[in-house]
Scaffold this motif. Structure first.
Motif, short mmCIF file in Angstrom:
data_model
loop_
_atom_site.label_atom_id
_atom_site.label_comp_id
_atom_site.label_asym_id
_atom_site.label_seq_id
_atom_site.Cartn_x
_atom_site.Cartn_y
_atom_site.Cartn_z
N ALA A 305 49.42 -11.72 -90.43
CA ALA A 305 50.09 -12.54 -91.44
C ALA A 305 49.86 -11.98 -92.84
O ALA A 305 50.79 -11.92 -93.66
CB ALA A 305 49.60 -13.98 -91.34
N LEU A 306 48.63 -11.58 -93.12
CA LEU A 306 48.35 -10.97 -94.42
C LEU A 306 49.12 -9.67 -94.60
O LEU A 306 49.53 -9.33 -95.72
CB LEU A 306 46.85 -10.72 -94.56
N SER A 307 49.32 -8.94 -93.52
CA SER A 307 50.11 -7.70 -93.61
C SER A 307 51.55 -7.99 -93.97
O SER A 307 52.18 -7.23 -94.72
CB SER A 307 50.03 -6.94 -92.28
N LEU A 394 50.81 -18.37 -93.52
CA LEU A 394 49.58 -19.01 -93.06
C LEU A 394 49.66 -20.51 -93.38
O LEU A 394 48.82 -21.06 -94.11
CB LEU A 394 48.36 -18.38 -93.73
N PRO A 395 50.67 -21.20 -92.84
CA PRO A 395 50.91 -22.59 -93.23
C PRO A 395 49.76 -23.54 -92.91
O PRO A 395 49.57 -24.54 -93.61
CB PRO A 395 52.18 -22.96 -92.46
N GLU A 396 48.99 -23.25 -91.86
CA GLU A 396 47.89 -24.15 -91.52
C GLU A 396 46.77 -24.09 -92.55
O GLU A 396 45.95 -25.01 -92.63
CB GLU A 396 47.34 -23.79 -90.14
N GLN A 397 46.73 -23.02 -93.32
CA GLN A 397 45.69 -22.89 -94.34
C GLN A 397 46.11 -23.52 -95.68
O GLN A 397 45.26 -23.78 -96.53
CB GLN A 397 45.36 -21.40 -94.56
N LEU A 398 47.39 -23.76 -95.85
CA LEU A 398 47.89 -24.23 -97.14
C LEU A 398 47.26 -25.56 -97.57
O LEU A 398 46.86 -25.67 -98.75
CB LEU A 398 49.42 -24.34 -97.10
N PRO A 399 47.18 -26.58 -96.72
CA PRO A 399 46.59 -27.84 -97.20
C PRO A 399 45.19 -27.68 -97.77
O PRO A 399 44.86 -28.26 -98.81
CB PRO A 399 46.60 -28.72 -95.94
N ALA A 400 44.35 -26.88 -97.11
CA ALA A 400 42.99 -26.69 -97.60
C ALA A 400 42.99 -25.96 -98.94
O ALA A 400 42.16 -26.25 -99.81
CB ALA A 400 42.16 -25.92 -96.58
N VAL A 401 43.92 -25.03 -99.12
CA VAL A 401 44.03 -24.34 -100.42
C VAL A 401 44.45 -25.34 -101.50
O VAL A 401 43.88 -25.38 -102.60
CB VAL A 401 45.02 -23.17 -100.32
N LEU A 402 45.45 -26.15 -101.21
CA LEU A 402 45.96 -27.11 -102.20
C LEU A 402 44.90 -28.15 -102.56
O LEU A 402 44.85 -28.63 -103.70
CB LEU A 402 47.20 -27.81 -101.65
N GLN A 403 44.06 -28.50 -101.59
CA GLN A 403 43.01 -29.48 -101.84
C GLN A 403 41.79 -28.88 -102.53
O GLN A 403 40.85 -29.60 -102.85
CB GLN A 403 42.59 -30.12 -100.52
N GLY A 404 41.80 -27.56 -102.74
CA GLY A 404 40.68 -26.91 -103.39
C GLY A 404 39.49 -26.67 -102.48
O GLY A 404 38.41 -26.31 -102.95
N ARG A 405 39.69 -26.85 -101.18
CA ARG A 405 38.60 -26.64 -100.23
C ARG A 405 38.54 -25.20 -99.72
O ARG A 405 37.57 -24.81 -99.07
CB ARG A 405 38.76 -27.58 -99.02
N LEU A 406 39.58 -24.44 -99.98
CA LEU A 406 39.67 -23.08 -99.46
C LEU A 406 40.21 -22.15 -100.54
O LEU A 406 41.26 -22.43 -101.14
CB LEU A 406 40.60 -23.05 -98.24
N ALA A 407 39.50 -21.06 -100.78
CA ALA A 407 39.99 -20.05 -101.72
C ALA A 407 41.19 -19.33 -101.10
O ALA A 407 41.30 -19.22 -99.87
CB ALA A 407 38.89 -19.06 -102.05
N SER A 408 42.06 -18.82 -101.94
CA SER A 408 43.24 -18.11 -101.44
C SER A 408 42.98 -16.62 -101.30
O SER A 408 43.91 -15.82 -101.29
CB SER A 408 44.44 -18.36 -102.35
N SER A 409 41.71 -16.24 -101.18
CA SER A 409 41.38 -14.83 -100.99
C SER A 409 41.66 -14.43 -99.55
O SER A 409 41.65 -15.27 -98.65
CB SER A 409 39.90 -14.59 -101.30
N LYS A 417 41.20 -19.55 -90.55
CA LYS A 417 42.04 -19.60 -89.36
C LYS A 417 41.19 -19.47 -88.09
O LYS A 417 41.42 -20.18 -87.10
CB LYS A 417 43.11 -18.51 -89.40
N ILE A 418 40.24 -18.57 -88.11
CA ILE A 418 39.33 -18.45 -86.96
C ILE A 418 38.51 -19.73 -86.80
O ILE A 418 38.32 -20.23 -85.69
CB ILE A 418 38.38 -17.25 -87.15
N GLY A 419 38.06 -20.26 -87.93
CA GLY A 419 37.25 -21.46 -87.90
C GLY A 419 37.96 -22.66 -87.29
O GLY A 419 37.31 -23.54 -86.70
N GLN A 420 39.28 -22.70 -87.38
CA GLN A 420 40.01 -23.79 -86.75
C GLN A 420 39.83 -23.78 -85.24
O GLN A 420 39.75 -24.84 -84.60
CB GLN A 420 41.51 -23.68 -87.09
#
Length: 445
Positions: A305-307, A394-409, A417-420
């Protein structure tokens, strides 16, 4: 079957609680990839669970295995990551998976077992606490299928080595997993080849023959620390399909182990099971759930996805082209996938990239692949990843980014994603179990 010892390890404490009727179990992370281990450590910290990390006999051995690590190297590596991220070492348990003659099957049995004794000694001396004794594979001068008596005698022989190694090193004695109906590591080539659900009478026979072998080898105390047996509950996967857990099909097996004090089942090949199926497995006394390929499958999905994001942001001449680098490495050294992936060149190409069996996990450590991943991360870190592209790829990661719980690095997104996947196992082993409404379904992902 097993007696209580004065000082229980986290593994023994949790399994003892399970046998008291508590809805708990253990999840086992079977991977050596740094991003997978980082993700697993973060989940263990967040959810307050012990972390069981297991190395397989072909991954880590006295000669380095395919990772280049000997057992003491692997311990230092995992403990270093735990210390860096703040996981107390008393919450980390190391295990050895499929320890036996697996890597030396082409040798005569006597030679293969000699190597196996060194393997066991080195694992235990390095502080690996949970030891899966797997002598189910035939060696060069063995019959095609070994009988239970031979498997049990060889397992007891290795248990004696482990006991002596722990005592000489001043370490707590190990706990053991036994069993002869062991699913193929990494999944089946086809679900049609998968083992059928183990019959209770077969499990009873295996257990008794192993008990007799341990006693004959003078290993009565070691037998008291046999905590689990590997059986086949009808859970497996191949390159494109998943056989989900059917509680009714394994009901007699669950009833059998319920009558064996101190013993639970260990479930292999639980990758890609629905979370409700994982919960049902724990409820039915498959209290140890092992996961491996599903974790590196999530890793591969995130990196691919990052690629795709890189293609949108970075000029072609500067792109890392990680998927191409990975495929080139796999074609240059096909020994980890060629005998597993049949079909036309196009079919093999798709399997190399996307198969649930995830044979590409063997190649992330190749220098060219590591360099491509590093360049991908650097490219995206330098430019930043816009939210719309996170949403797209990476749509499953978007909510955590928007909530400030996940950096967008890049690395943070991959680990999340692995952690899910890890978190589904952590929840299944720490929360009340339920019946799976999807049990028995064969699905294609």
């Amino acid at each position: 079957m097993n007696t209580v010892v004065e000082s229980l390890s986290p593994v023994q404490s949790i399994l003892k609680a399970h046998r008291r009727g508590e809805a708990v179990g253990l999840y086992s992370v079977c991977s050596s990839h740094e991003l997978v281990l980082r993700a697993a450590i973060r989940v263990a910290l967040e959810m307050g669970t012990p972390l069981l990390v297991e190395a397989t006999s072909n991954q880590v051995d006295q000669n380095g295995g395919y990772t280049g690590m000997q057992p003491h190297d692997f311990r230092a590596y995992v403990e270093g990551l735990a210390a860096e991220l703040g996981l107390p070492l008393h919450e980390l348990v190391l295990g050895g998976d499929h320890l036996g003659p697996n890597s030396w099957q082409k040798l005569p049995a006597a030679e293969a077992m000699a190597h196996s004794r060194v393997l066991i000694h080195d694992y235990v001396t390095a502080g690996f606490h949970k030891i899966h004794l797997d002598c189910s594979m035939s060696c060069a001068n063995d019959p095609l299928r070994l009988d239970d008596e031979t498997v049990a005698a060889r397992s007891a022989e290795l248990a004696a080595v482990a006991e002596a190694a722990a005592q000489a090193a001043g370490l707590p004695p190990p706990v053991y997993v036994i069993g002869t109906e062991v699913p193929v590591p990494g999944g089946e080539a086809s679900l049609e080849q998968a083992l059928s659900v183990t019959r209770p009478e077969a499990a009873a026979r295996t257990l008794e023959i192993h008990r007799q072998a341990f006693v004959a080898a003078g290993q009565r105390e070691a037998w008291q620390r046999v905590i689990a047996m590997v059986v086949q509950p009808g859970v497996d996967f191949d390159h494109s399909q998943v056989q989900h857990y059917v509680p009714a099909a394994a009901a007699e097996l669950s009833s059998f182990v319920a009558g064996q004090p101190g013993l639970v089942f260990e479930a292999h090949s639980t990758d890609y099971q629905l979370e409700s199926s994982l919960q049902a497995l724990v409820r039915d006394h498959y209290a140890i759930l092992k996961v491996g390929p599903a974790l590196t499958f999530a890793l591969r999905e995130a990196l691919f996805a990052l690629s795709r994001i890189e293609e949108e942001l970075v000029a072609p001449a500067e792109q890392a082209r990680l998927p191409e680098a990975l495929d080139q490495a796999m074609q240059a050294e096909p020994r980890h996938w060629l005998k597993h992936y049949a079909g036309t060149p196009d079919q093999q190409r798709l399997l190399r990239r996307y198969a649930l069996s995830d044979r590409c996990r063997y190649y992330w450590g190749e220098p060219a692949v590591k360099a491509a991943q590093a360049r991908l991360f650097a490219n995206l870190q330098a430019r930043g990843i816009p939210l719309p592209l996170i949403s797209q790829y990476l749509p499953e990661q978007l909510p955590a980014v928007l909530q400030g719980r996940l950096a967008s690095s890049p690395q943070a997104l991959v680990e999340h994603k692995i952690g899910q996947v890890v978190a589904a196992y952590a929840r299944a082993t720490t929360r009340p179990q339920i019946e799976s409404p999807h049990a028995g379904r064969v699905s294609s992902l």
